[in-house]
Motif scaffolding. Structure first.
Motif, PDB file in Angstrom:
ATOM      1  N   ARG A 183       0.837  -1.191   0.000  1.00  0.00           N
ATOM      2  CA  ARG A 183       0.000   0.000   0.000  1.00  0.00           C
ATOM      3  C   ARG A 183       0.879   1.250   0.000  1.00  0.00           C
ATOM      4  N   ALA A 184       1.982   1.212   0.750  1.00  0.00           N
ATOM      5  CA  ALA A 184       2.818   2.399   0.895  1.00  0.00           C
ATOM      6  C   ALA A 184       3.585   2.722  -0.375  1.00  0.00           C
ATOM      7  N   TRP A 185       4.187   1.695  -0.970  1.00  0.00           N
ATOM      8  CA  TRP A 185       5.101   1.989  -2.083  1.00  0.00           C
ATOM      9  C   TRP A 185       4.659   1.410  -3.418  1.00  0.00           C
ATOM     10  N   GLY A 186       3.766   0.490  -3.402  1.00  0.00           N
ATOM     11  CA  GLY A 186       3.264  -0.098  -4.640  1.00  0.00           C
ATOM     12  C   GLY A 186       4.338  -0.592  -5.585  1.00  0.00           C
ATOM     13  N   PRO A 187       5.156  -1.543  -5.175  1.00  0.00           N
ATOM     14  CA  PRO A 187       6.222  -2.013  -6.063  1.00  0.00           C
ATOM     15  C   PRO A 187       5.652  -2.582  -7.371  1.00  0.00           C
ATOM     16  N   ARG A 188       6.426  -2.403  -8.434  1.00  0.00           N
ATOM     17  CA  ARG A 188       5.937  -2.883  -9.734  1.00  0.00           C
ATOM     18  C   ARG A 188       6.004  -4.419  -9.796  1.00  0.00           C
ATOM     19  N   HIS A 189       7.057  -4.954  -9.173  1.00  0.00           N
ATOM     20  CA  HIS A 189       7.190  -6.428  -9.163  1.00  0.00           C
ATOM     21  C   HIS A 189       7.325  -6.917  -7.739  1.00  0.00           C
ATOM     22  N   TRP A 190       6.764  -8.070  -7.503  1.00  0.00           N
ATOM     23  CA  TRP A 190       6.972  -8.787  -6.241  1.00  0.00           C
ATOM     24  C   TRP A 190       7.672 -10.099  -6.581  1.00  0.00           C
ATOM     25  N   LEU A 191       8.824 -10.334  -5.987  1.00  0.00           N
ATOM     26  CA  LEU A 191       9.523 -11.602  -6.246  1.00  0.00           C
ATOM     27  C   LEU A 191       9.714 -12.347  -4.928  1.00  0.00           C
TER      28      LEU A 191
END
Lengths: 426, 665, 267
Positions: A183-191
């Motif tokens: 929610r805070a940073w909204g990363p483009r990818h999650w690995l």
């Protein structure tokens, strides 16, 4: 010592002038070696490598000086240089990342595992694909750790979360943290690593919570302009029997060796903190702690390291002691089982259990065909045997001919010594 | 006084015997129906007794003569006694000749019973004691008292000889004798064997195993198939009443002579099996009660008296104890040594497999590696769980012709699951070399072959057996061939004897038989044997199951080898321990069966033991520190091959054989 | 099962079972992990166990499903779903309707995507806790289950979870019992027609049989061509084993110790 090479024109001049009284000293100082020997090689003023043949070589058996051009002598010196090279890897800073690639390493034993490093390598691929808009790799580490090389592993940002609520098996609390982060940073990818050590579980929980359909068992990635995120991936499915080619989703659970780990660069590993405190959750799962398990009781087919006994073993107490000290699972040949020294479920071979151990140490096993069939898939086989002609020796990657009891005893002593050293060092 | 008492006594004994017989028959009829021709069986019974049964009994000459005297004497004496004393025909008919005959018969019986008594003085451990110990005395009592009461009849003694005291004593002894011989025969005494045995011979479940006057095969060893089509048909035997009635009758015929016990490899190895006790337990179960009265050797490691059951109760309990423990059933190697030795022609192996079927198909309780092997057979068509596509990997360099390419050959080489086993691959290679040297037109099924189903069937998984068999039969039906040759006696037996019931009829040969034939035809020539002493181990499934004892020995003889026979060889060969799924179920004993067998080999002083079975090879080669090398016959032949002498061209031999025109489907 | 010995209602357990696939032959079979889940349910005394499958009933799947019945069950509920359907809604609705206390599932399916997501999605949808990689259920008391979770290298962790919950099992759970032919044949497959939803994503992906993954080589970051050559050459000659004859036990042990260290099996 500084890595920056400074030139001293005066010394270079002396080195070129063989008649100069200080010639040899300067030569030595310029060389890579220590002062004891004269340098044999150095870089000349024009960048050419200069050699001093008088400083190399040795006196051969006939009293004639010999120069070994195979390079064996040079090879011995290479070590020191390599160590300093590690420290001199270029440092990469990404001040204003275009996007974030979030990685949640397993951190088994408080350190990055090989799988984690592979995953960080994959994250770097994603982050650095477009030189114009580089992303940053953000690693999320739960709990205390012992890792000191996040920089070298390719981490730009590090979120280190500690606290009693996320220690041990706390998937719900950890999931809450990841969601807050999303929610805070909204990363483009999650690995996440698709591993038994926790990544597989946490990754799937995250996918279910975020409502993302993840790619699981990913082992290959390639750029694809048509895919929404610009990548395609190959994912293992159907218990490892199918490969799915699909556009890469936002959340990826990747297998080990999905990419090469980072080795050429160093990164900032700049600490981050969550903008807000973690939400307090009521946990429905309570961790009561680890249960002591006897390594000898681990199922043979699952064991990673097997110490196996055969007809040649005489001192069974010593064998059991060795297995315990090495932390190995015990196996046995058919004969040892038939003779009643080992239980039937410990039998290795075509008529017993087919083992998949990475390391298989055969003690006093001559290697009947059925036994060798049972250890076909073992990576490394070590044999300790009296008979140098037996089939097990032919199969083994390393064979020691000798009294197995004595070798085991020496091995146990070595292991004890190294444990002791480790304890003292820690 | 005797004149009035004797007919009453005899009539009473006969009446009691008839009542007992009725009760016994009722016990047998608890079993399931079985299709047996009653009249034909009764008609064949005397021949079955006099020829087939006696063939077995006569292996022990002394006992055989003893039995002829005692049993013959008894039958004659009993009939004559009824005529003379019961019906009072003594004096009138043929001028008292009957009386003299009766004297002679009872005297013969007495002589026989003396030998029985001598045998019982120091009985070998295989014989049961208990009531059997009094049998010689009962026999003597009967024969002596009949002799004595007949003396006045023929006039050797005056009618009123002796006092009434003496007559009473004589009567008491006679009552004892009559009681044992008539009453005991049908009420469960040792003499029961005569009554049940005679009927058992008449209604035997394998009528084919008896010789006939026209020369029947005299061998019937294939297991009988379960009906899997009918969902109501029972899957194996759960309780004693689940056996067919003639099986129950067969159990009742047991004389507890313990020949089976002496022959059983599992018993010798200290595994918890004793075929004699097993049969007695079935009798206990049929009648209801505990095994406490059993007076023979127990199952090794299992004391007598702890097990009980009844006709409608389970034989093997899921938990705890019932009539028999499961490990008793799983100890059997199905070697048929017990059946071969049994003078009463009881079918132990059938019973054991019937009970195993229930354990596997209904309980799902195959021990140890059994479930894994069966799952592998279901999923991969071979017990090892190997890739069915890798079946031909061993022959990658041999370019074996495939049936799929040729469609029609003389010989179909059945590889068996040994194709996956590195040791057996050497045998297969040797066999291929031999076939090529003889110019045999052969091919293999390749990856189309499946496990024959032997192991599945012996482990009681009839469903998997039938599935494998039906698919194999369908595959074989696609091709034309004259005969199947295999180096695996288990496949040989199953293909030859057990596929027939499912619709597959083939001419199958073991490789030793085929090699012997090739040699006789002059298509193979060998260099003389230069090695040391050689002995030969008969595989159970080749020898006892299929009667092939000579061909392997002929091949060895042709190689110039004189076989140093083991004490237990031929039909008495001791099992290697590898049959019946025994290595899979792996019931622990005191020693291992293959170790004992290699001990037999050592006694002959042989440096090499020739075998003809992949199981035997694996088991015997697995013996540590053995002095003898284990080689398959095919390997010995392949090593000794030389060019056949001129004149025996390969061509004519081949054209002499008809091409496939009478192929059985 | 002795329900009379418990005065409260028996523990309602549902085991999700799927049709497995033999890795070598591709034949349908009991899925290994699901079968272990069924075995786990057998260890729960006094539990009322229901088997639930979502999929088709055809020739290929029937033998496999009956395989579960052969483990000692009288019936199996089958929610009829076409091939390639997303079985999540059907299963979730069925579980909501029947309301078991404990749902046991295998970690991953042996066919289809096999992503292992289903239990997590079910847990999310039902709002239940989920515990993965179970080795044993030690006790169920007053709505709380004490579980043993399997960790790598045979280690175990004890957990407590509030019911209702979903648990998944993998290869560390007890091996499944043999499936007996008789009960398997007699057992009842109770087919229920339920609406199906297509899995549109899966249909778009290309599936092919798994390629063998390249084995990672040890990459030597060497400065000179000579070092790189040496590294490559050392790999090539590594086929034959090293045999140490006439060494002292200490030297032999040293060599073995080095190898064990290199392989990282010593902790």
């Amino acid at each position: 010592m500084s890595d920056i090479r400074r030139r001293d024109p005066r010394k270079e001049w002396i080195a070129r002038n063989r008649l100069h009284p200080q010639h040899l000293e300067v030569l030595a100082a310029l060389g890579r070696g220590t002062g004891e020997e004269a340098a044999s090689e150095w870089m000349g003023p024009h960048g050419l490598i200069r050699r001093n043949p008088r400083a190399v070589g040795f006196i051969g058996p006939n009293g004639v000086k010999r120069i070994d051009r195979s390079g064996a002598q040079q090879g011995q010196r290479a070590g020191g240089a390599r160590a300093s090279a590690a420290a001199s890897k270029p440092r990469v800073e990404i001040a204003a990342p275009a996007f974030l690639v979030a990685v949640v390493p397993d951190m088994a034993g408080g350190r990055l595992t090989g799988h984690d490093r592979d995953l960080l390598g994959l994250a770097r691929q994603l982050a650095d694909a477009d030189p114009a808009a580089r992303g940053a790799v953000l690693a999320v580490v739960f709990g205390e750790h012992k890792e000191d090389d996040f920089e070298g592993a390719g981490v730009d940002r590090l979120l280190h979360l500690t606290g009693p609520e996320i220690d041990g098996f706390a998937p719900e609390a950890r999931l809450g943290a990841l969601v807050a982060m999303d929610r805070a940073w909204g990363p483009r990818h999650w690995l996440l690593p698709d591993s038994k050590l926790g990544g597989a579980d946490l990754g799937r929980r995250l996918a279910a919570r975020l409502g993302e359909r993840p790619a699981t068992g990913v082992w290959q990635l390639e750029a694809d302009g048509e895919a929404p995120l610009g990548w395609r991936c190959t994912a293992r499915g159907a218990a490892g029997t199918l490969d799915f080619q699909r556009p890469m989703p936002r959340l990826v659970l990747a297998l080990a060796e999905c990419a090469e780990p980072v080795s050429e660069t160093r990164h900032a590993a700049e600490p981050l903190a969550l903008p807000e405190a973690l939400p307090i959750q009521l946990s429905r799962i309570q961790d009561l702690g680890q249960v002591a398990v006897d390594p000898a009781g681990v199922a043979l087919s699952e064991a990673e390291f097997i110490l196996s006994a055969g007809n040649g073993v005489r001192d069974w107490d010593a064998f059991h002691h060795a297995a315990e000290m090495l932390g190995a699972t015990e196996g046995a040949s058919r004969v040892a089982v038939d003779d009643g020294f080992m239980a039937r479920d410990r039998q290795v071979g075509a008529t017993g259990t087919w083992v998949t151990a990475r390391v298989y140490v055969a003690v006093g096993i001559s290697g009947a065909i059925q036994h060798l069939q049972g250890i076909q898939t073992c990576d490394k086989v070590v044999a300790i045997n009296m008979d140098p002609g037996c089939d097990m020796i032919k199969r083994a990657d390393l064979a020691v001919i000798g009294d197995s009891a004595k070798v085991l005893e020496a091995l146990v002593a070595l292991v004890e010594k190294s444990r002791e050293e480790k304890r003292n060092a820690a | 006084m005797l004149d009035t008492l004797l007919p009453i006594l005899i009539a009473a004994a006969l009446a009691l015997a008839v009542i007992g017989a009725g009760r016994r028959v009722r016990l047998w009829r608890q079993g399931r129906p079985a299709r047996v021709s009653l009249l034909k069986g009764l008609a064949a019974m005397p021949r079955r007794y006099l020829v087939d049964l006696h063939h077995v009994v006569a292996r022990d000459k002394a006992m055989s003569n003893t039995h002829v005297a005692t049993a013959g004497g008894f039958v004659a004496a009993a009939v004559l006694m009824i005529l003379v004393h019961g019906l009072g025909l003594g004096a009138e008919v043929a001028e008292g000749a009957l009386g003299w005959l009766l004297l002679a018969a009872s005297a013969t019986m007495f002589v026989g019973s003396c030998f029985v008594a001598r045998r019982r003085r120091h009985p070998p451990s295989r014989l049961s004691r208990g009531p059997w110990m009094r049998l010689p005395k009962s026999l003597m009592a009967f024969s002596l008292s009949v002799f004595a009461i007949t003396l006045p009849t023929v006039g050797l003694l005056p009618e009123d000889f002796g006092s009434w005291m003496l007559a009473l004593a004589l009567l008491a002894v006679l009552v004892w004798g009559l009681g044992e011989m008539f009453f005991g025969m049908t009420w469960g005494g040792p003499m029961k064997h005569a009554f049940a045995g005679a009927l058992h011979l008449a209604f035997h479940r394998r009528a084919e195993r008896f010789s006939t006057r026209t020369g029947g095969s005299g061998r019937s060893t294939g297991l009988k198939a379960l009906d899997l089509e009918d969902p109501k048909a029972p899957l194996g035997v759960e309780k004693p009443a689940d056996f067919t009635w003639n099986q129950l009758l067969g159990f009742d015929a047991c004389v507890q002579c313990g020949r089976c016990e002496a022959a059983c490899p599992a018993f010798a190895a200290g595994q918890p099996l004793n075929p004699k006790k097993l049969i007695q337990d079935m009798v206990v179960g049929m009648a209801g009660g505990s095994d406490a009265a059993y007076a023979g050797s127990p199952y090794p490691g299992k004391p007598v008296g702890e097990h009980q059951g009844h006709a409608q109760g389970p034989i093997v309990a899921r938990e705890g104890k019932a009539l028999v423990d499961a490990e008793t059933l799983w100890s059997c190697t199905t070697c048929r040594a017990c059946v071969e030795e049994c003078p009463m022609m009881i079918e132990h192996v059938d019973a054991i497999v019937d009970m195993r079927r229930f354990l596997t198909l209904e309980h799902g309780n195959t021990p140890n590696k059994g479930p894994e092997v069966l799952d592998n057979l279901i999923a991969t068509d071979n017990p090892g769980g190997f890739d069915p596509g890798a079946r031909m990997h061993w022959a990658a360099d041999l370019e074996l012709p495939l049936m799929a390419d040729l469609q029609q050959v003389d010989v179909l080489l059945w590889m068996g699951d040994g194709a996956y086993d590195m040791r057996n691959q050497r045998t297969l290679r040797a066999l291929v070399k031999v076939l090529r040297a003889a110019g045999v037109d052969f091919a293999v099924l390749g990856n189309e072959e499946r496990d024959s189903g032997d192991v599945a069937r012996r482990l009681g998984d009839e469903a998997t057996f039938q599935s494998l068999a039906q698919r194999n039969i369908a595959t074989l039906a696609k091709y034309r061939f004259l005969q199947i040759v295999t180096c695996d006696p288990h496949s040989f037996h199953v293909l030859g004897n057990e596929y027939g019931e499912l619709g597959g009829h083939y001419r199958v040969h073991h490789h030793s038989t085929f090699i012997a034939e090739l040699h006789e035809e002059g298509r193979l020539a060998f260099r003389p044997w230069k090695g040391g002493r050689v002995t030969y181990h008969d595989p159970c499934y080749l020898g006892r199951y299929n009667g092939e004892f000579e061909a392997p020995r002929n091949v060895l003889r042709a190689l110039g080898i004189e076989v140093a026979e083991m004490e237990r060889s031929g039909f008495r060969s001791r099992c290697c321990g590898g049959g019946g799924g025994a290595p899979i179920t792996d019931i622990p004993g005191k020693q291992r069966i293959p170790d004992m067998r290699m001990g037999d080999v050592r006694e002959t002083g042989a440096e090499l033991v020739a075998v003809g079975c992949p199981q035997c090879t694996a088991m015997l080669e697995g013996v540590v520190d053995s002095a003898a090398e284990v080689r398959d016959i095919a390997e010995l032949v392949a090593d000794a091959l030389v060019e056949p002498p001129a004149g025996h061209a390969k061509g004519p031999a081949r054209t002499a054989r008809p091409l496939a025109e009478e192929v059985v489907s | 099962m002795r329900p009379e010995s418990h005065h409260d209602a028996p523990l309602a357990v549902t085991v999700l079972v799927s049709v497995g696939r033999h890795p070598l032959t591709g034949r349908g079979r009991r899925a290994d992990q699901d079968a272990r889940g069924v075995e786990l349910s057998h260890t729960l005394t006094g539990a009322a166990v229901e088997l639930l499958h979502a999929g088709r009933l055809d020739e290929g799947s029937e033998a496999a499903l009956r395989g579960y019945l052969g483990m000692g069950f009288e019936s199996l509920s089958l929610l009829e779903q076409p091939a390639g359907a997303d079985v999540l809604p059907a299963l979730a609705e069925a579980l909501e309707a029947s309301g078991p206390q404990l749902v046991i599932a295998g970690e991953r399916a042996e066919q289809g995507e096999g992503s292992g997501l289903l239990p997590y999605l079910l847990a999310e949808r039902l709002g239940w806790p989920l515990v993965s990689g179970l080795a044993a259920v030690e006790e169920v008391k007053e709505g709380v289950a004490t579980l043993l979770q399997a960790l790598p290298r045979g280690q175990r962790r004890r957990l407590q979870v509030r019911l209702p919950a979903i648990v998944t099992v993998d290869a560390a759970a007890p091996a499944p019992r043999q499936s007996a032919f008789g009960p398997a044949r007699r057992g009842d497959v109770d087919v229920q027609a339920v609406p199906a939803r297509d899995d549109a994503d899966l249909a778009q992906w290309q599936a092919q049989s798994a390629r063998k993954r390249p084995k990672r080589l040890k990459i030597v970051k060497a400065a000179s061509a000579r070092d790189r050559f040496k590294a490559a050459a050392a790999k090539a000659q590594g086929g034959g084993g090293q045999v140490l004859t006439e060494v002292t036990p200490e030297e032999g042990a040293e060599a073995i110790f080095k190898l064990l260290k290199e392989e990282g099996v010593l902790r």
